[in-house]
Enzyme design. Structure first.
Site, PDB file in Angstrom:
ATOM      1  N   ASP A   1      -2.283  -2.113  -8.679  1.00 45.72           N
ATOM      2  CA  ASP A   1      -1.092  -2.808  -7.700  1.00 45.72           C
ATOM      3  C   ASP A   1      -2.161  -3.929  -7.001  1.00 45.72           C
ATOM      4  O   ASP A   1      -1.733  -4.644  -5.972  1.00 45.72           O
ATOM      5  CB  ASP A   1      -0.824  -1.872  -6.749  1.00 45.72           C
ATOM      6  CG  ASP A   1       0.261  -1.088  -7.065  1.00 45.72           C
ATOM      7  OD1 ASP A   1       0.986  -1.779  -8.255  1.00 45.72           O
ATOM      8  OD2 ASP A   1       0.953  -0.064  -6.899  1.00 45.72           O
TER       9      ASP A   1
ATOM     10  N   LYS B   1       3.403  -2.816   0.515  1.00 49.64           N
ATOM     11  CA  LYS B   1       4.281  -3.396  -0.208  1.00 49.64           C
ATOM     12  C   LYS B   1       5.698  -2.410  -0.521  1.00 49.64           C
ATOM     13  O   LYS B   1       5.330  -1.086  -0.440  1.00 49.64           O
ATOM     14  CB  LYS B   1       3.904  -3.599  -1.675  1.00 49.64           C
ATOM     15  CG  LYS B   1       3.309  -2.518  -2.568  1.00 49.64           C
ATOM     16  CD  LYS B   1       4.483  -2.000  -3.491  1.00 49.64           C
ATOM     17  CE  LYS B   1       3.858  -0.749  -4.109  1.00 49.64           C
ATOM     18  NZ  LYS B   1       4.747   0.166  -4.498  1.00 49.64           N
TER      19      LYS B   1
HETATM   20  P1  ATP Z   1       1.024   3.373  -4.805  1.00 46.48           P
HETATM   21  O1  ATP Z   1       2.329   2.880  -4.049  1.00 46.48           O
HETATM   22  O2  ATP Z   1       0.217   2.458  -5.579  1.00 46.48           O
HETATM   23  O3  ATP Z   1       1.529   4.557  -5.652  1.00 46.48           O
HETATM   24  P2  ATP Z   1       0.502   5.202  -2.708  1.00 46.48           P
HETATM   25  O4  ATP Z   1       0.840   4.730  -1.660  1.00 46.48           O
HETATM   26  O5  ATP Z   1       1.093   6.336  -3.602  1.00 46.48           O
HETATM   27  O6  ATP Z   1       0.106   4.007  -3.727  1.00 46.48           O
HETATM   28  P3  ATP Z   1      -2.118   5.015  -1.692  1.00 46.48           P
HETATM   29  O7  ATP Z   1      -1.888   5.349  -0.149  1.00 46.48           O
HETATM   30  O8  ATP Z   1      -2.617   3.837  -1.972  1.00 46.48           O
HETATM   31  O9  ATP Z   1      -0.971   5.697  -2.717  1.00 46.48           O
HETATM   32  O10 ATP Z   1      -3.235   6.181  -2.048  1.00 46.48           O
HETATM   33  C1  ATP Z   1      -3.152   7.527  -2.501  1.00 46.48           C
HETATM   34  C2  ATP Z   1      -4.514   8.196  -2.684  1.00 46.48           C
HETATM   35  O11 ATP Z   1      -5.721   7.511  -2.780  1.00 46.48           O
HETATM   36  C3  ATP Z   1      -4.936   9.088  -1.523  1.00 46.48           C
HETATM   37  O12 ATP Z   1      -4.473  10.320  -1.398  1.00 46.48           O
HETATM   38  C4  ATP Z   1      -6.244   8.918  -1.374  1.00 46.48           C
HETATM   39  O13 ATP Z   1      -7.068  10.147  -1.174  1.00 46.48           O
HETATM   40  C5  ATP Z   1      -6.737   7.737  -2.075  1.00 46.48           C
HETATM   41  N1  ATP Z   1      -7.313   6.655  -1.325  1.00 46.48           N
HETATM   42  C6  ATP Z   1      -8.539   5.863  -1.610  1.00 46.48           C
HETATM   43  N2  ATP Z   1      -8.742   4.955  -0.671  1.00 46.48           N
HETATM   44  C7  ATP Z   1      -7.757   4.924   0.178  1.00 46.48           C
HETATM   45  C8  ATP Z   1      -7.317   4.136   1.304  1.00 46.48           C
HETATM   46  N3  ATP Z   1      -8.236   3.233   1.711  1.00 46.48           N
HETATM   47  N4  ATP Z   1      -6.043   4.247   1.889  1.00 46.48           N
HETATM   48  C9  ATP Z   1      -5.476   5.440   1.557  1.00 46.48           C
HETATM   49  N5  ATP Z   1      -5.744   6.263   0.531  1.00 46.48           N
HETATM   50  C10 ATP Z   1      -6.963   5.918  -0.301  1.00 46.48           C
END
Ligand code: ATP
Length: 292
Positions: A137, A11
């Site tokens: 989310d 997203k």
């Molecule tokens: P948001 O936009 O909600 O802030 P994000 O893009 O910043 O999300 P994610 O990629 O969803 O962050 O994940 C961040 C952390 O979550 C990673 O550092 C990882 O250790 C942990 N994590 C747990 N499960 C997953 C997964 N399936 N894919 C990616 N990261 C994961």
């Protein structure tokens, strides 16, 4: 059916406002969320052997209960009394810790996949409740499309489909911690806020130009102060013909909207080499009308 393959789509936020601080330490948000077609792939196979065995193409990503895919599968096994276990393969393409909700998307896709694989009769509302307990989310990642998200992000109002556009996503090679960005955010220092009602009106009219003029993310200044490269990438996206460009979530991913694939590709090539970016993708917006 013994096996299922599902897409977990990322997203972006076309608007993000922080409207207050809650007693539980979280912030109250108002955001416009938009699903894009960049996705991870998840394959879930039924197994007679109890337990969850998760594998992924990223060596650094934990494959135990720290992974949201594992936790989603466990929740469904417990909630639905599933006997036996599952083997899960996670192929990640969505940059992690990027502001693209990759983990939440994987979590949502696993909940949906487990429901289909085991033929469980569970309405979306109940699935979203389970999702909410795993991440703010996740309910949006189950709903998908275009929505206004309030509260921590879990109170959702669906919106009409977003106008079709190409979306360039560029994640500079820096690690941004969402809690740190929220900690450094100060209401007193906000100079510009998104006009969410105006943006909703533009979405209803299918007016991409109006949407681009209204795009605003109050966290952008906080992240840009720490990592000025974000505003450099934004400027490059605009110079290469984007209709609009902004940082997604707490960053560091910058997105740009392009009215043609060729324009988006030219921008991609320039930004990839100029900023040494490996995690860069040209995709489109996803509207969930009748799609799985
Ligand atoms: P948001 O936009 O909600 O802030 P994000 O893009 O910043 O999300 P994610 O990629 O969803 O962050 O994940 C961040 C952390 O979550 C990673 O550092 C990882 O250790 C942990 N994590 C747990 N499960 C997953 C997964 N399936 N894919 C990616 N990261 C994961």
């Amino acid at each position: 059916m013994d096996r299922i393959n599902i897409f977990a789509r990322a997203k972006i936020n076309t608007a993000l406002d922080v409207v207050g601080k809650r007693e539980d330490g979280y912030h109250d948000l108002r955001m416009i969320m938009q699903t894009v077609n960049l996705c991870d792939n998840i394959t879930i196979s039924k197994s007679k052997e109890k337990g969850i065995r998760l594998q992924s193409n990223l060596s650094w990503l934990p494959c135990d209960s720290r992974n949201l895919v594992y936790r989603a599968a466990q929740e469904m096994i417990d909630a639905c009394g599933i006997k036996g276990g599952v083997d899960i393969e996670l192929k990640k393409r969505i940059p992690a810790a990027a502001g693209l909700a990759g983990g939440s998307a994987d979590c949502a896709a696993t909940l949906i996949g487990m429901r289909s694989l085991y033929g469980i009769n569970m309405p979306n509302e109940q699935l979203m409740k389970i999702g909410e307990s795993l991440g703010a989310d996740v309910p949006f990642c189950i709903m998908r499309g275009t929505a206004l998200a309030e509260g921590k992000g879990e109170i959702l109002t669906p919106l009409p489909p977003f106008p079709d556009t190409f979306v360039l996503l560029a994640k500079p090679p820096i690690n941004v911690s969402t809690p740190v960005i929220f900690k450094e955010f100060s209401q007193a220092e906000v100079k510009e806020r998104p006009d969410i009602e105006k943006m909703i009106a533009y979405i209803k009219q299918g007016d991409l130009k109006g949407i681009c003029e209204t795009m605003c993310n109050v966290l952008e200044t906080v992240t840009v102060n720490k990592y000025p490269v974000i505003s450099d990438i934004k400027r490059s996206m605009m110079e290469y013909g984007a209709d609009g460009s902004m940082m997604s979530g707490s960053g560091p991913t910058v997105f740009g909207f392009y009215d043609s694939y060729e324009k988006g590709l030219e921008a991609l090539k320039f930004i990839r080499s100029r900023y040494h970016i490996k995690e860069i993708h040209l995709t489109t917006v996803f509207n969930n009308k009748g799609k799985m």
